[in-house]
Design an enzyme around this catalytic site. Structure first.
Site, PDB file in Angstrom:
ATOM      1  N   PRO A 138      26.718  25.683  57.172  1.00 11.32           N
ATOM      2  CA  PRO A 138      26.378  26.845  56.312  1.00 11.32           C
ATOM      3  C   PRO A 138      25.343  26.529  55.307  1.00 11.32           C
ATOM      4  CG  PRO A 138      28.466  26.549  55.600  1.00 11.32           C
ATOM      5  CD  PRO A 138      28.339  25.156  56.556  1.00 11.32           C
ATOM      6  N   CYS A 139      24.268  26.043  55.389  1.00  9.01           N
ATOM      7  CA  CYS A 139      23.114  25.686  54.326  1.00  9.01           C
ATOM      8  C   CYS A 139      22.635  27.159  53.928  1.00  9.01           C
ATOM      9  CB  CYS A 139      22.077  24.854  54.938  1.00  9.01           C
ATOM     10  SG  CYS A 139      21.340  25.661  56.784  1.00  9.01           S
TER      11      CYS A 139
END
Length: 173
Positions: A138-139
């Site tokens: 989850p950047c």
């Protein structure tokens, strides 16, 4: 030996996704309009890969995870079906991203601190930008120190959508 990369698609509510697999493991997940980025990153990781469109080539566990995520449920990542290739530092950053709970966000400096390297803010930002597996890694949960949305390969509108979706809808199982 030539590496075969199989590409399939997933219709998400935030835009169609492309999933690239090698030897039945996910190596890249990105938005459909980021095909050039996908090719650029993976052509650096695999020598002269052969790209093939192959519907339904993504591991079933990845599709199940995505279906759950977009339905509002966070499941544990199916690590056995994910192949992350990068430097040791990139791997640390990507692992660190998975430690940010859904519905929350961190600044690049907070992530650098969590990784025990507070001076590596720019390097953390660069590794974040090179994340080959959007959404699962989850950047999008990393924002600017002042709370603004910054730098997302899928576009800031999608980043905002994902963060909103997580803060409103997600339940962990």
């Amino acid at each position: 030996m030539t590496t075969q990369i199989h590409v399939s698609r997933f219709p998400s509510p935030v835009g169609p996704l492309r999933l690239a697999t090698v030897d039945d493991q996910l190596v890249h997940l990105d938005f459909d309009d980021n095909e050039e980025r996908m090719h650029s990153l993976q052509n650096r990781r695999f020598r002269q890969p052969e790209w093939r469109e192959q519907p339904n080539s993504a591991p079933g566990t990845i599709i199940e995870w995505l279906n759950a995520y977009f339905s509002g449920v966070i499941k544990p990542l199916p690590w056995k079906d994910i192949r992350l290739t990068g430097t040791e530092f990139q791997q640390q950053v990507w692992q660190g991203l998975t430690g940010i709970p859904a519905g929350e966000h961190r600044s690049y400096s907070a992530l650098a601190n969590t990784l025990g390297n507070p001076k590596a803010v720019r390097a953390v930002a660069r590794a974040n930008a090179l994340n080959p597996i959007a959404i699962l890694i989850p950047c999008h949960r990393v924002i600017g120190a002042n709370g603004t949305l910054t730098g997302y390969a899928g576009g800031l509108e999608r980043k905002a959508w994902l963060l909103d979706h997580e803060s409103r809808n997600l339940k962990r199982v």
